[in-house]
Design a protein around this motif. Structure first.
Motif, PDB file in Angstrom:
ATOM      1  N   ARG A   1      -7.206  -2.143  -6.767  1.00  0.00           N
ATOM      2  CA  ARG A   1      -8.439  -1.810  -6.042  1.00  0.00           C
ATOM      3  C   ARG A   1      -9.670  -2.305  -6.796  1.00  0.00           C
ATOM      4  O   ARG A   1     -10.589  -2.889  -6.199  1.00  0.00           O
ATOM      5  CB  ARG A   1      -8.527  -0.291  -5.849  1.00  0.00           C
TER       6      ARG A   1
ATOM      7  N   GLY B   1      -5.986  -2.689   0.803  1.00  0.00           N
ATOM      8  CA  GLY B   1      -5.154  -2.562  -0.391  1.00  0.00           C
ATOM      9  C   GLY B   1      -4.127  -3.667  -0.505  1.00  0.00           C
ATOM     10  O   GLY B   1      -2.993  -3.440  -0.918  1.00  0.00           O
TER      11      GLY B   1
ATOM     12  N   GLN C   1       0.828  -1.210   0.000  1.00  0.00           N
ATOM     13  CA  GLN C   1       0.000   0.000   0.000  1.00  0.00           C
ATOM     14  C   GLN C   1       0.860   1.257   0.000  1.00  0.00           C
ATOM     15  O   GLN C   1       0.549   2.236  -0.687  1.00  0.00           O
ATOM     16  CB  GLN C   1      -0.927  -0.010   1.213  1.00  0.00           C
ATOM     17  N   ARG C   2       1.965   1.240   0.754  1.00  0.00           N
ATOM     18  CA  ARG C   2       2.862   2.408   0.781  1.00  0.00           C
ATOM     19  C   ARG C   2       3.597   2.558  -0.547  1.00  0.00           C
ATOM     20  O   ARG C   2       3.749   3.669  -1.060  1.00  0.00           O
ATOM     21  CB  ARG C   2       3.858   2.265   1.930  1.00  0.00           C
TER      22      ARG C   2
ATOM     23  N   TYR D   1       2.646   4.553  -7.675  1.00  0.00           N
ATOM     24  CA  TYR D   1       2.140   3.843  -8.854  1.00  0.00           C
ATOM     25  C   TYR D   1       0.613   3.900  -8.853  1.00  0.00           C
ATOM     26  O   TYR D   1      -0.058   2.898  -8.578  1.00  0.00           O
ATOM     27  CB  TYR D   1       2.606   2.384  -8.848  1.00  0.00           C
ATOM     28  N   PRO D   2       0.025   5.049  -9.142  1.00  0.00           N
ATOM     29  CA  PRO D   2      -1.441   5.188  -9.053  1.00  0.00           C
ATOM     30  C   PRO D   2      -2.205   4.250  -9.979  1.00  0.00           C
ATOM     31  O   PRO D   2      -3.290   3.777  -9.641  1.00  0.00           O
ATOM     32  CB  PRO D   2      -1.678   6.659  -9.413  1.00  0.00           C
TER      33      PRO D   2
ATOM     34  N   LEU E   1       2.665   1.585  -3.493  1.00  0.00           N
ATOM     35  CA  LEU E   1       1.777   1.922  -4.610  1.00  0.00           C
ATOM     36  C   LEU E   1       1.392   3.394  -4.647  1.00  0.00           C
ATOM     37  O   LEU E   1       0.736   3.825  -5.603  1.00  0.00           O
ATOM     38  CB  LEU E   1       0.507   1.060  -4.547  1.00  0.00           C
ATOM     39  N   GLU E   2       1.780   4.165  -3.640  1.00  0.00           N
ATOM     40  CA  GLU E   2       1.539   5.607  -3.698  1.00  0.00           C
ATOM     41  C   GLU E   2       2.253   6.238  -4.895  1.00  0.00           C
ATOM     42  O   GLU E   2       1.816   7.252  -5.428  1.00  0.00           O
ATOM     43  CB  GLU E   2       2.000   6.263  -2.396  1.00  0.00           C
TER      44      GLU E   2
ATOM     45  N   ARG F   1      -2.157   0.797  -8.416  1.00  0.00           N
ATOM     46  CA  ARG F   1      -2.993   0.836  -7.214  1.00  0.00           C
ATOM     47  C   ARG F   1      -4.468   0.785  -7.579  1.00  0.00           C
ATOM     48  O   ARG F   1      -5.242   0.036  -6.957  1.00  0.00           O
ATOM     49  CB  ARG F   1      -2.685   2.104  -6.412  1.00  0.00           C
ATOM     50  N   GLU F   2      -4.872   1.545  -8.600  1.00  0.00           N
ATOM     51  CA  GLU F   2      -6.271   1.543  -9.020  1.00  0.00           C
ATOM     52  C   GLU F   2      -6.659   0.203  -9.642  1.00  0.00           C
ATOM     53  O   GLU F   2      -7.773  -0.291  -9.438  1.00  0.00           O
ATOM     54  CB  GLU F   2      -6.504   2.677 -10.029  1.00  0.00           C
TER      55      GLU F   2
END
Length: 263
Positions: free
Chosen positions: A173, A239, A159-160, A165-166, A162-163, A169-170
């Motif tokens: 999700r 996440g 989760q940290r 790598y938007p 992927l900040e 991350r999306e």
């Protein structure tokens, strides 16, 4: 008299050109001339070694990801039999047809309206569970492509990371949400399927064997979908990239090296 030294070895460059290593001329005591090789290992040799090392490590990584996908496909195929037995209860649970236990053909022919309804619901439930299995396998393939497992970092490290790598991350999700919703929906349909099937087999009860086969067929799959729903809720809220298919517990907690940004 000048001392004679062997001619330095001829070296071939990366583009095929022939060259000698650089030399340095000097004077020995007594007036003899000497030749000293300054550098006998050209720079391109080290470059070729590094390139060769990178190439040798790439196929191994590709093979690892390939076999992970093969295992996921095989697991999907193995689960298919269990899903069939757990959903088509009106066919595979022993039922009484008067004198003897109903045959496979008798469970599919000369059916009452309620029999037809239960049989139709059984096949609809199988379709829903197969749709879940397909979307779950797609999620697993996506995680194998974009994520990786690293035992040296915490399971919630992803989760940290992927900040930065938007898009990834999306993507995670959306897939976590999709599989979570499908898993919960599948669990509800599965419970309804159990209920209507109980009404049918109770009407054609064939002794204790009916009870044991019925419980055996539905218990494992029901417990599995309860666990899957809880796991996917945890993945969506936190996440996380927890595997639902691998036989061993796997948590994808880092971005795959092939998709790491070069800083």
């Amino acid at each position: 008299m000048a001392s004679v030294h062997p001619i330095p070895p001829v070296m071939q460059g990366p583009n095929g050109q022939v060259s000698y290593p650089p030399v340095q001329y000097g004077q020995q005591p007594g007036g003899h001339q000497s030749i000293t090789i300054v550098n006998n290992v050209p720079a391109f040799t080290q470059s070729l070694k590094k390139e060769s090392s990178n190439k040798s490590s790439t196929p191994k990584r590709v093979d690892d990801e390939y076999w992970q996908k093969v295992i996921a496909i095989l697991k999907f195929a193995m689960n298919f039999f269990g899903l069939v037995m757990a959903t088509l209860l009106s066919i595979f649970v022993p039922q009484n047809c008067g004198v003897t236990t109903c045959t496979f053909e008798e469970n599919l022919t000369d059916l009452t309206d309620f029999n037809k309804f239960v049989l139709g619901w059984n096949f609809a439930t199988l379709g829903v569970l197969m749709f879940y299995a397909w979307r779950s396998a797609r999620r697993e393939a996506w995680m194998i492509e974009f994520l990786d497992e690293d035992h040296n970092v915490a399971h919630n490290n992803l989760q940290r990371q992927l900040e930065a790598y938007p898009e990834i991350r999306e993507g995670l999700r959306q897939r976590n949400l999709e599989v979570f919703v499908i898993a919960v929906f599948s669990l509800v349909i599965l419970f309804v399927n159990i209920g209507v099937s109980i009404g049918l087999v109770a009407e054609y009860y064939d002794g204790f064997r009916t009870v044991t086969v019925f419980i055996t067929n539905v218990l494992v799959v029901t417990q599995k979908f309860v666990a899957i729903s809880l796991t996917m809720r945890k993945c969506y809220n936190g996440g996380l990239g927890l595997s639902l298919i691998r036989t061993e517990a796997v948590c994808y907690n880092v971005v795959d090296k092939d998709h790491v940004k070069v800083v």
